[in-house]
Design a protein around this motif. Structure first.
Motif, PDB file in Angstrom:
ATOM      1  N   VAL A  17       1.056  -0.867   0.100  1.00  0.00           N
ATOM      2  CA  VAL A  17       0.418   0.105  -0.227  1.00  0.00           C
ATOM      3  C   VAL A  17       0.595   1.657   0.125  1.00  0.00           C
ATOM      4  N   ARG A  18       0.927   2.089  -1.031  1.00  0.00           N
ATOM      5  CA  ARG A  18       0.929   3.549  -0.917  1.00  0.00           C
ATOM      6  C   ARG A  18       0.853   3.763   0.365  1.00  0.00           C
ATOM      7  N   GLY A  19       1.319   4.871   0.869  1.00  0.00           N
ATOM      8  CA  GLY A  19       1.121   5.930   1.773  1.00  0.00           C
ATOM      9  C   GLY A  19       0.495   7.070   1.337  1.00  0.00           C
ATOM     10  N   LYS A  20       0.583   7.275  -0.518  1.00  0.00           N
ATOM     11  CA  LYS A  20      -0.209   8.820  -0.629  1.00  0.00           C
ATOM     12  C   LYS A  20      -1.566   8.283  -0.652  1.00  0.00           C
ATOM     13  N   ASP A  21      -1.736   6.441  -0.566  1.00  0.00           N
ATOM     14  CA  ASP A  21      -3.766   6.419  -0.630  1.00  0.00           C
ATOM     15  C   ASP A  21      -3.552   6.118   0.469  1.00  0.00           C
ATOM     16  N   VAL A  22      -3.354   6.412   1.496  1.00  0.00           N
ATOM     17  CA  VAL A  22      -4.084   6.363   3.099  1.00  0.00           C
ATOM     18  C   VAL A  22      -3.987   7.978   3.319  1.00  0.00           C
ATOM     19  N   TRP A  23      -5.544   8.447   3.871  1.00  0.00           N
ATOM     20  CA  TRP A  23      -5.690   9.140   3.915  1.00  0.00           C
ATOM     21  C   TRP A  23      -6.372   9.497   5.120  1.00  0.00           C
ATOM     22  N   TYR A  24      -6.597  10.790   6.101  1.00  0.00           N
ATOM     23  CA  TYR A  24      -6.367  11.148   7.630  1.00  0.00           C
ATOM     24  C   TYR A  24      -7.995  11.531   7.899  1.00  0.00           C
ATOM     25  N   PHE A  25      -9.016  11.419   8.236  1.00  0.00           N
ATOM     26  CA  PHE A  25     -10.226  12.235   7.844  1.00  0.00           C
ATOM     27  C   PHE A  25     -10.906  12.880   9.488  1.00  0.00           C
ATOM     28  N   LEU A  26     -11.536  14.027   9.481  1.00  0.00           N
ATOM     29  CA  LEU A  26     -11.048  14.548  11.218  1.00  0.00           C
ATOM     30  C   LEU A  26     -12.920  14.709  11.358  1.00  0.00           C
ATOM     31  N   GLN A  27     -13.484  15.236  12.539  1.00  0.00           N
ATOM     32  CA  GLN A  27     -14.765  15.889  12.672  1.00  0.00           C
ATOM     33  C   GLN A  27     -14.385  16.389  14.201  1.00  0.00           C
ATOM     34  N   LYS A  39     -21.065  16.380   8.037  1.00  0.00           N
ATOM     35  CA  LYS A  39     -19.334  15.852   7.103  1.00  0.00           C
ATOM     36  C   LYS A  39     -17.909  15.519   8.000  1.00  0.00           C
ATOM     37  N   ALA A  40     -17.632  14.652   7.540  1.00  0.00           N
ATOM     38  CA  ALA A  40     -15.702  14.466   7.284  1.00  0.00           C
ATOM     39  C   ALA A  40     -15.320  15.574   6.701  1.00  0.00           C
ATOM     40  N   VAL A  41     -13.338  15.787   7.920  1.00  0.00           N
ATOM     41  CA  VAL A  41     -13.309  16.767   7.186  1.00  0.00           C
ATOM     42  C   VAL A  41     -11.550  15.970   6.962  1.00  0.00           C
ATOM     43  N   LEU A  42     -10.913  16.302   5.718  1.00  0.00           N
ATOM     44  CA  LEU A  42      -9.768  16.137   5.330  1.00  0.00           C
ATOM     45  C   LEU A  42      -8.802  17.721   5.276  1.00  0.00           C
ATOM     46  N   PRO A  43      -8.213  17.173   5.963  1.00  0.00           N
ATOM     47  CA  PRO A  43      -7.290  17.865   5.765  1.00  0.00           C
ATOM     48  C   PRO A  43      -6.117  18.326   4.533  1.00  0.00           C
ATOM     49  N   THR A  80       0.943  15.894  10.005  1.00  0.00           N
ATOM     50  CA  THR A  80       1.042  17.035   9.419  1.00  0.00           C
ATOM     51  C   THR A  80       0.537  17.307   7.670  1.00  0.00           C
ATOM     52  N   SER A  81       0.459  18.684   8.175  1.00  0.00           N
ATOM     53  CA  SER A  81      -0.295  18.891   6.556  1.00  0.00           C
ATOM     54  C   SER A  81       0.229  21.236   6.718  1.00  0.00           C
ATOM     55  N   TYR A  82       0.160  20.575   5.295  1.00  0.00           N
ATOM     56  CA  TYR A  82       0.435  22.763   5.064  1.00  0.00           C
ATOM     57  C   TYR A  82      -1.197  23.752   5.201  1.00  0.00           C
ATOM     58  N   MET A  83      -1.165  24.676   5.956  1.00  0.00           N
ATOM     59  CA  MET A  83      -1.971  24.943   6.314  1.00  0.00           C
ATOM     60  C   MET A  83      -2.684  26.220   5.269  1.00  0.00           C
ATOM     61  N   ALA A  89     -10.020  21.726   8.998  1.00  0.00           N
ATOM     62  CA  ALA A  89      -9.268  20.851   9.970  1.00  0.00           C
ATOM     63  C   ALA A  89      -8.545  21.810  11.102  1.00  0.00           C
ATOM     64  N   ASN A  90      -7.614  22.577  10.410  1.00  0.00           N
ATOM     65  CA  ASN A  90      -6.795  23.471  11.627  1.00  0.00           C
ATOM     66  C   ASN A  90      -7.773  24.294  12.639  1.00  0.00           C
ATOM     67  N   ASP A  91      -8.937  24.476  12.700  1.00  0.00           N
ATOM     68  CA  ASP A  91      -9.875  24.943  13.381  1.00  0.00           C
ATOM     69  C   ASP A  91     -10.259  23.946  14.478  1.00  0.00           C
ATOM     70  N   ILE A  92     -10.411  22.514  13.977  1.00  0.00           N
ATOM     71  CA  ILE A  92     -10.887  21.818  14.740  1.00  0.00           C
ATOM     72  C   ILE A  92     -10.324  21.121  15.229  1.00  0.00           C
ATOM     73  N   ILE A  93      -8.480  21.021  15.079  1.00  0.00           N
ATOM     74  CA  ILE A  93      -7.461  20.755  15.799  1.00  0.00           C
ATOM     75  C   ILE A  93      -7.668  21.966  16.852  1.00  0.00           C
ATOM     76  N   ILE A  94      -7.057  23.134  16.264  1.00  0.00           N
ATOM     77  CA  ILE A  94      -6.877  24.226  17.479  1.00  0.00           C
ATOM     78  C   ILE A  94      -8.113  24.988  18.657  1.00  0.00           C
ATOM     79  N   ASP A  95      -9.044  24.050  18.293  1.00  0.00           N
ATOM     80  CA  ASP A  95     -10.866  24.325  18.873  1.00  0.00           C
ATOM     81  C   ASP A  95     -10.753  23.541  20.180  1.00  0.00           C
ATOM     82  N   ALA A  96      -9.742  22.150  19.687  1.00  0.00           N
ATOM     83  CA  ALA A  96     -10.206  21.144  20.476  1.00  0.00           C
ATOM     84  C   ALA A  96      -8.913  21.608  21.135  1.00  0.00           C
TER      85      ALA A  96
END
Length: 206
Positions: A17-27, A39-43, A80-83, A89-96
């Motif tokens: 499995v390629r790392g680029k085919d693994v995606w992380y979603f947040l809520q 809906k789920a949020v893709l960073p 890790t992602s670019y802003m 996603a950034n708002d979710i993390i900072i708010d949490a």
């Protein structure tokens, strides 16, 4: 002497499995932000994701030898992602982090070899957990601004499936869609490309 028993061997030969085919979603777990049906949020522009399946074990020496037993689950997810402006996603993390909220996180393997039909869409293997944001570091250097954060999972990550349509998978893999002359105006950076989000319905089991 008993005849030897040959139970054979088991192995898999295939492309990893390629790392680029693994995606992380947040809520978010804030009902005002993410009520039921959200809906789920893709960073945006994920650089890397690391899932740690960890935990301490009981390890003691006795007069009869070493005694080892499983003890705790200490799973975590580091992303890790670019802003990018407008990335929820950034708002979710900072708010949490600021308000002590939990975060929902999914690790999804978006590989056609493991997709399973379910109704009018496909589902992909996923791990899911509720977590606490341990830290969120924003780096503003000479390159792009990036955010790195760790989510410590409550309990342990559980397995399930994550639904994605073929159109959503295509949107994940392409930065923008084909268009004909005169179809849209402005540059891509102006947000002229259409974003695609996903549902969060999953079937999870321990």
């Amino acid at each position: 002497m008993a005849d030897p028993i040959d139970n054979g061997i088991e192995y898999v030969k295939d492309t990893p499995v390629r790392g680029k085919d693994v995606w992380y979603f947040l809520q978010s777990t804030n009902p005002a932000v993410a009520p039921t049906g959200s809906k789920a949020v893709l960073p945006a522009h994920q650089e890397s994701g690391d899932t740690s399946i960890e935990g301490d074990s009981l390890d003691e020496q006795t007069k009869m030898g070493r005694v080892v037993a499983a003890s705790t689950n200490e799973d975590s997810v580091e992303l890790t992602s670019y802003m990018v402006p407008g990335d929820k996603a950034n708002d979710i993390i900072i708010d949490a982090k600021h308000n002590g909220r939990q975060v929902k996180v999914w690790r999804v393997v978006v590989d056609p070899r493991v997709a399973v039909p379910e109704g009018d869409h496909k589902v992909y293997p996923a791990m899911f957990g509720y977590g606490i944001v341990d830290s969120a570091d924003i780096s503003d250097e000479d390159s792009f601004s990036e955010i790195d954060y760790t989510i410590n999972i409550i309990g342990k990550l559980v397995k399930g499936t994550f639904p994605l349509s073929d159109e959503q998978v295509a949107a994940l893999q392409e930065l923008y869609d084909y268009e004909r002359p005169g179809e849209k105006e402005g540059e891509f950076a102006d947000g002229s490309a259409t974003s695609t989000t996903t549902t969060t319905t999953t079937t999870s089991h321990a």
